[in-house]
Design a protein around this motif. Structure first.
Motif, short mmCIF file in Angstrom:
data_model
loop_
_atom_site.label_atom_id
_atom_site.label_comp_id
_atom_site.label_asym_id
_atom_site.label_seq_id
_atom_site.Cartn_x
_atom_site.Cartn_y
_atom_site.Cartn_z
N ARG A 280 36.72 40.03 45.50
CA ARG A 280 36.74 41.49 45.42
C ARG A 280 36.51 41.90 43.98
O ARG A 280 36.84 41.19 43.05
CB ARG A 280 38.09 42.04 45.89
CG ARG A 280 38.10 42.33 47.37
CD ARG A 280 39.48 42.62 47.86
NE ARG A 280 40.00 43.86 47.32
CZ ARG A 280 41.21 44.32 47.60
NH1 ARG A 280 41.99 43.65 48.41
NH2 ARG A 280 41.63 45.45 47.09
N SER A 281 35.93 43.09 43.85
CA SER A 281 35.65 43.58 42.52
C SER A 281 36.89 44.27 41.96
O SER A 281 37.74 44.74 42.69
CB SER A 281 34.48 44.55 42.56
OG SER A 281 34.33 45.14 41.30
N ARG A 282 36.97 44.30 40.64
CA ARG A 282 38.08 44.98 40.00
C ARG A 282 38.07 46.45 40.37
O ARG A 282 39.09 47.06 40.63
CB ARG A 282 37.94 44.83 38.49
CG ARG A 282 39.15 45.22 37.71
CD ARG A 282 39.03 44.69 36.31
NE ARG A 282 38.14 45.50 35.52
CZ ARG A 282 38.54 46.57 34.85
NH1 ARG A 282 39.78 46.95 34.89
NH2 ARG A 282 37.68 47.26 34.13
N GLY B 16 33.39 46.38 46.49
CA GLY B 16 33.77 45.04 46.11
C GLY B 16 34.14 44.14 47.27
O GLY B 16 34.24 42.95 47.11
N TYR C 76 42.77 37.57 46.99
CA TYR C 76 41.34 37.58 46.68
C TYR C 76 41.12 37.07 45.27
O TYR C 76 42.03 37.06 44.44
CB TYR C 76 40.76 38.98 46.83
CG TYR C 76 41.36 40.03 45.93
CD1 TYR C 76 42.54 40.68 46.27
CD2 TYR C 76 40.75 40.37 44.73
CE1 TYR C 76 43.09 41.64 45.46
CE2 TYR C 76 41.29 41.33 43.90
CZ TYR C 76 42.47 41.96 44.28
OH TYR C 76 43.02 42.92 43.45
N LYS C 77 39.89 36.65 45.03
CA LYS C 77 39.49 36.21 43.70
C LYS C 77 38.66 37.32 43.10
O LYS C 77 37.71 37.79 43.72
CB LYS C 77 38.67 34.92 43.81
CG LYS C 77 38.45 34.24 42.49
CD LYS C 77 37.90 32.83 42.71
CE LYS C 77 37.62 32.16 41.38
NZ LYS C 77 38.81 31.98 40.54
N ARG C 78 39.04 37.76 41.91
CA ARG C 78 38.31 38.87 41.32
C ARG C 78 36.95 38.42 40.84
O ARG C 78 36.82 37.39 40.18
CB ARG C 78 39.08 39.45 40.14
CG ARG C 78 40.17 40.35 40.57
CD ARG C 78 40.38 41.50 39.63
NE ARG C 78 40.60 41.13 38.26
CZ ARG C 78 41.19 41.95 37.40
NH1 ARG C 78 41.62 43.11 37.81
NH2 ARG C 78 41.34 41.62 36.15
N ILE C 79 35.93 39.21 41.17
CA ILE C 79 34.57 38.83 40.81
C ILE C 79 34.41 38.76 39.29
O ILE C 79 33.83 37.83 38.76
CB ILE C 79 33.58 39.85 41.40
CG1 ILE C 79 33.58 39.74 42.92
CG2 ILE C 79 32.20 39.65 40.84
CD1 ILE C 79 32.85 40.84 43.61
N GLU C 80 34.98 39.73 38.59
CA GLU C 80 34.68 39.87 37.17
C GLU C 80 35.26 38.74 36.33
O GLU C 80 34.61 38.24 35.42
CB GLU C 80 35.22 41.20 36.64
CG GLU C 80 34.45 42.41 37.16
CD GLU C 80 34.99 42.89 38.48
OE1 GLU C 80 35.83 42.21 39.07
OE2 GLU C 80 34.55 43.96 38.94
N GLU D 33 42.59 42.27 30.58
CA GLU D 33 41.57 43.32 30.62
C GLU D 33 41.46 44.03 29.27
O GLU D 33 40.40 44.52 28.90
CB GLU D 33 41.92 44.35 31.70
CG GLU D 33 41.64 43.85 33.09
CD GLU D 33 42.18 44.80 34.16
OE1 GLU D 33 42.64 45.90 33.81
OE2 GLU D 33 42.13 44.42 35.34
#
Lengths: 754, 263
Positions: free
Chosen positions: B221-223, B228, A207-211, A257
């Motif tokens: 997906r969200s962290r 997410g 998956y690609k992280r949204i943030e 992060e």
């Protein structure tokens, strides 16, 4: 997505990387440190999340760019984007054996040596050897290939001929090529905007992280179907044969992060990697990846990026849940500057249509070298521009790497780099600046100098502008935390940009730009013109009255003087001088002595001196808690305490400095004298240590420190030893019962690691 | 009807079912990381590309045949005017072919596993137990299918009745007790496989990625794990109250390195 919203762009943020290939010396430090961190385990012996290839060359795994064979990336089918290895049905049909999976021999069979044989071999006439053994099945093996077999063109034309990029080019250039040039290409996962590895994963584990746009493998969801390995055109997803799961470069997300650069970047000897935020419009990505002509993909991807200086974009970004400091970071982003402002960075293989986000500044050195070898002046602009145009072979090769074969963008980027060399050489030789050189490549002289700062000087804080991850409850303006004292000032390339947008603080306004007063609890800001203003009601004794009266002005002035001397330094200097002249006492006199000195030094020299004084030694850092807490966990608590103190008094730092940065503390003291003085008194040992260190260093800044110390009550410790003894005791706070693992005193100053 | 028959055909199936369900749930809860095909294609691809698909696709046919034979009662096919002879003939041909193909595929895979050093080294203890069982169950089933060519035993009036009666919670032990030995052996081996299912690599069958067909290509997906999944919706993810545990470990833990000493 709710329809009918105003046509502002949808905004997403991506942490991206740029690598400056001119500076890569092929030392493989990035590869080794990455491997030590992430893949030194059974099952990943053959895996290099980061590898450095010699180009021309086959790369790792062998010939990974040959998509006719591996079927990585996307292809256009009737105007629609489909993974090159086929759509969903074909993927599922190939579930039980992936026909495009590279074999271990395409990477290399990992091996070790039978070292035991050296000591256990029976006595004989021959010296015992340590024969190689396969790490996969433990049997004796022949070493026939490695992760970097053709390093430095090793293997010669025979190996070179297998380079898929060369094969695309004209047959006859090959041998000539080998003599023409060679460069290194460090590769990590591209963390694409349109990742094909994610698209082909049947389990939805990738998956690609949204943030932050980092592409990750959910280890609990991966079922080992291996589609991602072949789906990634860069072959940067690997199969762990021990766990049966896919693994890939994580862009060191635990470090990102926390606002820290990746391991490969941190340890890069050539300082060639840049990390920063790019804002983009996810709704444009699909169309951009679908442009019919491969050569338009570079421009199309540029079209997806959003300008964080555009107030509309900033508003939309915050509406999309992107924190304010990410937008700020996008403005300061070196990656954005190199990609969209200077246009010297180019994507790797845009023709795969994955919209990669690790970009490269193409190497100019081979061209300069070949010019120099042929007896020309390699840095003369006329020669360089001409050479870029005539040395078609390297240009063509670079174009096949970075722009799907279109030489124009590569040529433009190389010309900008050439212009930078020529322009800066004139400055270094003491010749007048030649704006014509800059204009020839469509840049201003300021741009060139900012680009030089970013590419050639490449300061740590200019290279890595990484905001910490969203935590929701942090106040706006909280930027990347550093594990060590490090001055974060606005990179030069941003200052130019900001100035153009009218963003710099007004030069006439006093204040270091350290702070912002919250509206909720307004306080009278100290006026340099009205230094007598004080909040004390009880009249102090006459001797102290002088001190008290000048205190806020002295503190504010010291704060201004202790901040990095940049563009507005002359304004700051004259404001301080004028004010201090009107004040009585020892402290203003000391400040005036420093001002007198500072006026004699050119600003650039003073800036260099500032860096040498405060940034290069831990004995002279401006970060107060570092003296008492070193780099221990306690420092975090101390910083948090300071931050809480500032917040409690309605004062907020704005520029991302740590709260224990002395100029910040001084400005706070100037604005809120009572808590500020308490704070300074608490950190008296730190101030004394710094002052002693500055005196030992014979720095003129010692005058500023003596002025600050003169405003503090109580006697100063006689010498460094006394100050050190005080510092070891730690700041006078009640840590009892708070620390689960009580440290035995503060760490030894010399032992504290930076 | 002896106690052994009752134990084998009346009690054991329920025990196996319980182990299968509870075991799978347990494994999904505590060892999701272990849900994998444990593919060895990286080590050897040539034989796998023949054996793997051959075995798996044949197995799909075999499973389909079992569903037909066990779940569809004879009365239904008769009502559809499919004669007993015709049914058995087609079952023999299709089932037999599929069975032979599955056995051939498994044969290739087993050969590969035994003779290729790298694949052999990647074989786990549970594999050593499951592979022989799988082969034996397949062979027993093939034998039973072959026997229908000569033997007049109609399994749809014996084994199938027993199988359906299990789900009615009224096991017809007699129906199975009277079945020929090959059928009984096949059923026993099958039950052993089901019991071992959750604890071996066979679990990967439960993770067939059917959702892929309807999923959008790119997954965001969200962290933070909460809210997410699925397509990105602006403003939604950031408003999810951030409670509970942080996001699941998404990638292998890096080995701890010494703290950096910057230059």
């Amino acid at each position: 997505m709710p329809r009918g919203t105003p046509p502002t762009p949808r905004v997403m943020a991506q942490v991206a990387m740029v690598m400056n290939l001119d500076k890569c010396i092929g030392c493989h430090t990035c590869s080794v440190t990455c491997k030590q961190t992430w893949t030194n385990r059974t099952g990943t012996e053959y895996v290099w999340f980061n590898n450095v290839e010699t180009r021309p060359g086959q790369g790792y795994p062998r010939g990974h760019e040959d998509q006719d064979r591996w079927k990585g990336g996307w292809q256009l089918k009737h105007g629609r984007l489909v993974p090159r290895s086929g759509g969903r049905a074909r993927r599922l049909a190939r579930l039980f054996a992936n026909p495009e999976l590279p074999a271990l021999s395409d990477y290399y069979e990992p091996w070790t040596y039978d070292y035991a044989n050296l000591t256990t071999a029976p006595l004989g006439d021959d010296l015992p050897t340590a024969p190689p053994r396969s790490l996969i099945d433990g049997r004796p093996t022949d070493i026939t290939w490695g992760p970097n077999w053709d390093d430095d063109l090793g293997g010669g034309p025979e190996q070179l001929a297998a380079d898929p990029v060369l094969r695309q080019m004209n047959e006859k250039v090959r041998l000539e090529y080998e003599q023409a040039f060679m460069f290194y290409l460090p590769r990590i996962c591209e963390h694409c905007l349109n990742p094909s590895c994610v698209a082909v994963c049947p389990s939805g584990a990738l998956y690609k992280r949204i943030e932050d746009g980092i592409v990750l493998v959910d280890q609990d969801r991966c079922r080992g179907w291996r589609m991602c390995v072949s789906g990634c055109p860069y072959k940067k997803v690997y199969f762990n044969h021990q766990t049966g799961k896919a693994e890939k470069c994580t862009l060191c997300y635990p470090r990102i992060e926390a606002g820290e650069p990746t391991v490969c970047s941190e340890t890069c000897v050539g300082r060639l990697r840049y990390l920063g935020v790019i804002l983009y419009d996810p709704d444009k990505v699909g169309a951009a990846a679908r442009v019919p002509d491969e050569k338009d993909l570079y421009e199309a991807q540029l079209g997806c990026f959003l300008d964080p200086f555009d107030p509309e974009v900033a508003r939309a970004a915050e509406a999309c849940g992107i924190p304010h400091d990410w937008v700020t970071a996008a403005r300061r982003s070196p990656v954005r500057a190199l990609i969209t402002d200077y246009r010297v960075a180019l994507p790797l293989h845009p023709e795969y249509r994955t919209m990669p986000m690790v970009w490269y500044v193409p190497p100019l050195s081979p061209i300069v070298d070949s010019l120099t070898h042929s007896g020309h002046d390699g840095e003369d602009p006329a020669n360089l521009f001409g050479a870029i145009d005539t040395l078609r072979i390297p240009l063509d090769y670079l174009a096949h790497l970075f722009t799907a074969g279109d030489t124009a963008p590569v040529e433009a980027a190389l010309c900008r780099l050439a212009a930078m060399r020529s322009y800066m050489r004139r400055i270094n030789l003491g010749d007048p600046r030649d704006p014509a050189i800059a204009e020839a490549v469509g840049l201003g002289g300021d741009d060139i100098e900012a680009m030089y700062r970013l590419l050639a000087l490449a300061k740590y804080e200019d290279r890595y502008v990484i905001p910490t991850s969203y935590t929701g409850d942090l106040p706006p303006g909280h930027a990347g935390r550093r594990m060590q004292p490090r001055r974060q000032r606005r990179p030069r390339h941003v200052r130019h940009r900001a100035a153009r947008h009218g963003e710099l603080p007004h030069p006439a306004r006093p204040g270091t730009g350290h702070s912002r007063q919250r509206a909720a609890r307004p306080r009278q800001p100290p006026q340099l013109e009205r230094p007598g203003h004080t909040q004390r009601t009880v009249p102090p004794p006459p001797g102290e009255r002088t001190v008290t009266a000048v205190r806020p002005a002295v503190h504010q002035a010291a704060s201004l003087l202790l901040t990095y001397p940049d563009g507005d330094w002359p304004v700051r200097l004259s404001a301080v001088t004028e004010t201090m002249r009107q004040l009585p006492g020892e402290a203003p006199a000391a400040l005036l002595r420093f001002c007198a000195y500072a006026r004699t030094v050119p600003v650039l020299d003073l800036a260099a001196r500032y860096v040498l004084t405060f940034d290069r030694s831990r004995r002279r850092t401006l970060h107060l808690t570092y003296y008492t807490d070193g780099d221990t966990r306690r420092r975090g608590a101390s910083l948090a305490r300071l931050k809480a103190l500032y917040r409690a008094h309605g004062w907020q730092q704005e520029n991302g400095e740590l709260p224990d940065f002395l100029p910040a503390a001084l400005e706070f003291t100037a604005r809120c004298p009572e808590p500020g003085l308490r704070l300074l008194r608490e950190h008296r040992p730190a101030l004394d240590l710094l002052a002693h260190a500055l005196e030992t260093y014979r720095s003129p800044y010692a005058e500023v420190l003596s002025a600050v110390r003169a405003t503090l009550p109580g006697p100063a410790p006689a010498d460094r030893a006394a100050a050190l003894a005080l510092a070891r005791g730690g700041p006078p706070t009640e840590n009892v019962g708070l620390d689960p693992f009580p440290a035995h005193g503060a760490p030894h100053i010399e032992g504290a690691r930076r | 009807m002896t106690h052994v028959h009752i134990a084998l055909w009346g009690v054991l199936p329920y025990l196996v079912l319980a182990v299968l369900v509870a075991g799978t749930a347990w494994r999904y809860r505590y060892d999701r990381f272990g849900f994998t095909t444990r593919s060895s294609q990286l080590h050897e691809s040539r034989l796998l590309r023949i054996g793997g698909p051959l075995f798996h696709y044949a197995l799909f046919l075999v499973i389909g045949g079992h569903v037909m034979g066990l779940l569809v009662p004879e009365s239904l096919t008769e009502r559809l005017h499919v004669s007993e002879r015709m049914y058995h003939f087609s079952a023999l041909v299709v089932g037999g072919t599929a069975g032979i193909a599955a056995v051939a595929g498994l044969g290739i895979l087993l050969y590969r596993r035994l003779r290729m050093p790298a694949v052999r080294a990647a074989t786990s203890r549970s594999d050593r137990l499951v592979y022989p069982l799988l082969a034996a169950a397949l062979l027993a089933g093939l034998l039973a299918t072959a026997s229908t060519a000569t033997n007049p035993y109609d399994y749809r009036l014996g084994v199938s009745v027993w199988f359906r009666s299990l789900f009615a919670l009224d096991p017809d032990v007699t129906a199975m007790a009277q079945a020929p030995f090959t059928y009984q052996l096949h059923a026993l081996l099958g039950m052993t496989l089901f019991a071992l299912w959750p604890f071996s690599r066979l679990v990967h069958a439960f993770t067939a990625p059917l959702g892929y067909i309807i999923r959008p290509y790119v997954v965001y997906r969200s962290r933070r794990g909460a809210g997410g999944r699925g397509p990105y919706r602006p403003g939604i993810s950031s408003q999810v109250p951030q409670v509970g545990h942080p996001a699941r470990q998404a990638a292998p833990t890096p080995h701890r390195t010494a703290r950096r000493t910057p230059g």
